[in-house]
Design an enzyme around this catalytic site. Structure first.
Site, mmCIF file in Angstrom:
data_model
loop_
_atom_site.group_PDB
_atom_site.id
_atom_site.type_symbol
_atom_site.label_atom_id
_atom_site.label_comp_id
_atom_site.label_asym_id
_atom_site.label_seq_id
_atom_site.Cartn_x
_atom_site.Cartn_y
_atom_site.Cartn_z
ATOM 1 N N GLU A 187 65.504 24.537 36.071
ATOM 2 C CA GLU A 187 66.544 24.737 36.773
ATOM 3 C C GLU A 187 67.918 24.388 36.340
ATOM 4 O OE1 GLU A 187 65.360 27.157 38.630
ATOM 5 O OE2 GLU A 187 64.416 26.301 40.430
ATOM 6 N N HIS A 232 59.948 16.491 37.721
ATOM 7 C CA HIS A 232 59.094 17.660 37.953
ATOM 8 C C HIS A 232 57.818 17.092 38.515
ATOM 9 C CE1 HIS A 232 56.778 21.283 37.093
ATOM 10 N NE2 HIS A 232 57.791 21.848 37.185
HETATM 11 N N1 COA Z 1 66.653 12.800 41.695
HETATM 12 C C1 COA Z 1 66.525 11.735 42.188
HETATM 13 N N2 COA Z 1 65.349 11.196 42.377
HETATM 14 C C2 COA Z 1 64.070 12.091 41.783
HETATM 15 C C3 COA Z 1 64.209 13.184 41.351
HETATM 16 C C4 COA Z 1 65.549 13.664 41.167
HETATM 17 N N3 COA Z 1 65.726 14.842 40.953
HETATM 18 N N4 COA Z 1 62.992 13.530 41.185
HETATM 19 C C5 COA Z 1 62.349 12.455 41.629
HETATM 20 N N5 COA Z 1 62.760 11.517 42.044
HETATM 21 C C6 COA Z 1 62.099 10.250 42.600
HETATM 22 C C7 COA Z 1 61.795 10.358 43.897
HETATM 23 O O1 COA Z 1 62.647 10.218 44.982
HETATM 24 C C8 COA Z 1 60.521 9.336 43.824
HETATM 25 O O2 COA Z 1 61.178 8.180 44.394
HETATM 26 P P1 COA Z 1 60.252 7.164 45.119
HETATM 27 O O3 COA Z 1 58.953 6.749 44.451
HETATM 28 O O4 COA Z 1 61.197 5.953 45.121
HETATM 29 O O5 COA Z 1 60.187 7.898 46.541
HETATM 30 C C9 COA Z 1 60.119 9.443 42.235
HETATM 31 O O6 COA Z 1 60.973 10.059 41.506
HETATM 32 C C10 COA Z 1 59.045 10.219 42.116
HETATM 33 O O7 COA Z 1 59.075 11.589 42.333
HETATM 34 P P2 COA Z 1 58.263 12.475 43.290
HETATM 35 O O8 COA Z 1 58.890 12.691 44.453
HETATM 36 O O9 COA Z 1 56.921 11.702 43.417
HETATM 37 O O10 COA Z 1 58.305 13.823 42.614
HETATM 38 P P3 COA Z 1 57.544 15.067 43.000
HETATM 39 O O11 COA Z 1 56.417 15.388 41.974
HETATM 40 O O12 COA Z 1 56.795 15.022 44.446
HETATM 41 O O13 COA Z 1 58.833 16.289 43.059
HETATM 42 C C11 COA Z 1 60.412 17.411 42.240
HETATM 43 C C12 COA Z 1 59.058 16.909 41.922
HETATM 44 C C13 COA Z 1 60.596 18.452 41.229
HETATM 45 C C14 COA Z 1 60.562 17.978 43.850
HETATM 46 C C15 COA Z 1 61.620 16.552 42.149
HETATM 47 O O14 COA Z 1 61.685 15.794 40.598
HETATM 48 C C16 COA Z 1 62.751 16.757 42.732
HETATM 49 O O15 COA Z 1 63.048 16.747 43.694
HETATM 50 N N6 COA Z 1 63.816 17.246 41.957
HETATM 51 C C17 COA Z 1 65.240 17.920 42.299
HETATM 52 C C18 COA Z 1 64.974 19.447 42.698
HETATM 53 C C19 COA Z 1 64.768 20.439 41.635
HETATM 54 O O16 COA Z 1 65.178 20.231 40.313
HETATM 55 N N7 COA Z 1 63.678 20.947 42.029
HETATM 56 C C20 COA Z 1 63.210 22.104 40.809
HETATM 57 C C21 COA Z 1 61.853 21.886 40.287
HETATM 58 S S1 COA Z 1 61.427 22.998 38.954
#
Ligand code: COA
Length: 372
Positions: free
Chosen positions: A317, A255
């Site tokens: 989710e 998140h």
């Molecule tokens: N699975 C695998 N890796 C994940 C992850 C996940 N669910 N969530 C974050 N990461 C990784 C990212 O790839 C990133 O890696 P990197 O630094 O090597 O590139 C790192 O963790 C930091 O994540 P970041 O992309 O900066 O987080 P964010 O704040 O931009 O994204 C979400 C938040 C929710 C978009 C992200 O956690 C995600 O894609 N989750 C899965 C989709 C989901 O469940 N969405 C519903 C949200 S309520």
């Protein structure tokens, strides 16, 4: 790279990647504490709202709308019921929109055509009618008319053709209340950006729906259920590592704001436990929760190994998938059902933006070519 002979970094504040940590609005609607894992909606803790004995989605709508517009809101339940009737009576105009294969594309198209010029409650009442009508039409059935004596949750289930079941309707109410608002998430921000330009209600909601559709936002719960199905008879870690090795993210984990487990996951687990106690039908809820916890723990461990500095825990989710499944909502409608709940927050934010906000217009740093 420089413009006018000045290094760009001297002329603009540093870029906040993905706007992380940037405050762009004051709001009275909801508060997300990512460190402590707390969510306050319209002045109440999410769990108190969602699990109260008497609360309904309409209660939260009323409170959010009062805060957003700074004006009392009367007869919300009746006005929403009338909006459902009105939306149903105009379904004939929306036949193209209502047969689209993707539930969110259909909701976008139906909203664009169906509620142009409508006010907040007209839009809010119309969404569950469009979602349910499309599901029925796609299945080759006729749309079921709304019943103005029912609440939104009960009527949504009835319009989907689900059998009357008060325990499940209560769970759906708990779901809709819990997701009704959540700070400045991507879809709410998109809604507020459009509202800040002075646009009317319908286009603002289209912006919210469009942002919610994405798998990083509201599109995750269907894939969460696919993950639970795929790991039912196998070791979750193997499957999870395969996903990561293929460059995919684990849906329902991580998140932007929460550094601990999403408080809404706890609310949904409690709502599921209550449903299991109260539901008259035999259920597989306990087995599903036990399996979901196994997958969640395995996912936490795998992600901890890869990102030891960034706690990545279950988000809303993960248990949305289980709760909506237990209510009987088909998984292809999970995101659209999320939209039914979240549109309450969007509409309140539109009002709040209109009353207190200013045109939202951030800056970009130019990193392209300069002319000779
Ligand atoms: N699975 C695998 N890796 C994940 C992850 C996940 N669910 N969530 C974050 N990461 C990784 C990212 O790839 C990133 O890696 P990197 O630094 O090597 O590139 C790192 O963790 C930091 O994540 P970041 O992309 O900066 O987080 P964010 O704040 O931009 O994204 C979400 C938040 C929710 C978009 C992200 O956690 C995600 O894609 N989750 C899965 C989709 C989901 O469940 N969405 C519903 C949200 S309520």
């Amino acid at each position: 790279m420089n413009l006018d002979g000045l290094p760009v970094s001297d002329r603009l504040p540093s870029k906040a990647s993905g706007l992380e940590g940037v405050v762009v609005a004051d709001t009275r609607l909801s508060h997300v504490d990512g460190e402590r894992g707390e969510l306050i909606i319209a002045g109440s803790r999410a769990e108190d709202l969602a699990l109260s004995e008497s609360g309904h989605f309409e209660t939260v709508v009323e409170r959010l709308f009062e805060l957003g517009s700074n004006a009392p809101q009367a007869d919300v339940r009746e006005r929403l019921a009338l909006a459902r009737l009105s939306a149903f009576s105009s379904l004939d105009r929306l036949t193209t929109a209502l047969v689209l294969p993707d539930a969110m594309d259909s909701l976008l198209a139906a909203t664009a055509q169906g509620v142009a010029g409508g006010d907040a409650l007209t839009v809010l009442g119309a969404l569950p009618v469009y979602v349910a009508a499309r599901a029925r039409l796609r299945a080759g059935q006729t749309a079921i008319a709304p019943d103005a004596t029912r609440s939104t949750a009960t009527d949504f289930m009835a319009m989907l053709g689900l059998a009357e079941n008060p325990a499940r309707a209560r769970s759906l109410d708990a779901y809709l209340m819990t997701v009704s608002d959540h700070g400045l998430n991507a879809s709410t921000f998109a809604t507020r950006v459009v509202a800040s330009t002075g646009s009317d209600v319908m286009p603002c909601i289209l912006a919210g729906l469009a942002a919610l559709k994405g798998p990083l936002h509201g599109g995750a719960p269907g894939p969460v259920l696919d993950m639970l199905d795929a790991t039912t008879n196998s070791e979750p870690r193997v499957w999870l590592e395969g996903e990561l090795a293929s460059g995919r993210r684990i849906m329902g984990m991580g998140h932007r704001i929460y550094r601990v487990r999403d408080p809404r996951a706890f609310v949904f687990e409690r709502a599921l436990a209550r449903l299991e106690r109260e539901d008259r039908e035999p259920s597989t809820i306990a087995a599903r929760i036990a399996h979901a916890r196994r997958v969640e723990h395995a996912a936490e461990a795998v992600l901890r190994e890869r990102h030891p500095d960034r706690p990545l825990c279950a988000n809303v989710e993960f248990y949305t998938a289980l709760l909506l499944e237990a209510v009987g909502i088909p998984r292809e409608l999970f995101t659209a059902t999320f939209a039914v709940g979240r549109s309450a927050g969007w509409l309140a934010h539109i009002e709040e933006q209109r009353h207190t906000g200013r045109l939202i217009r951030p800056a970009a740093r130019y990193v392209g070519q300069l002319p000779d």
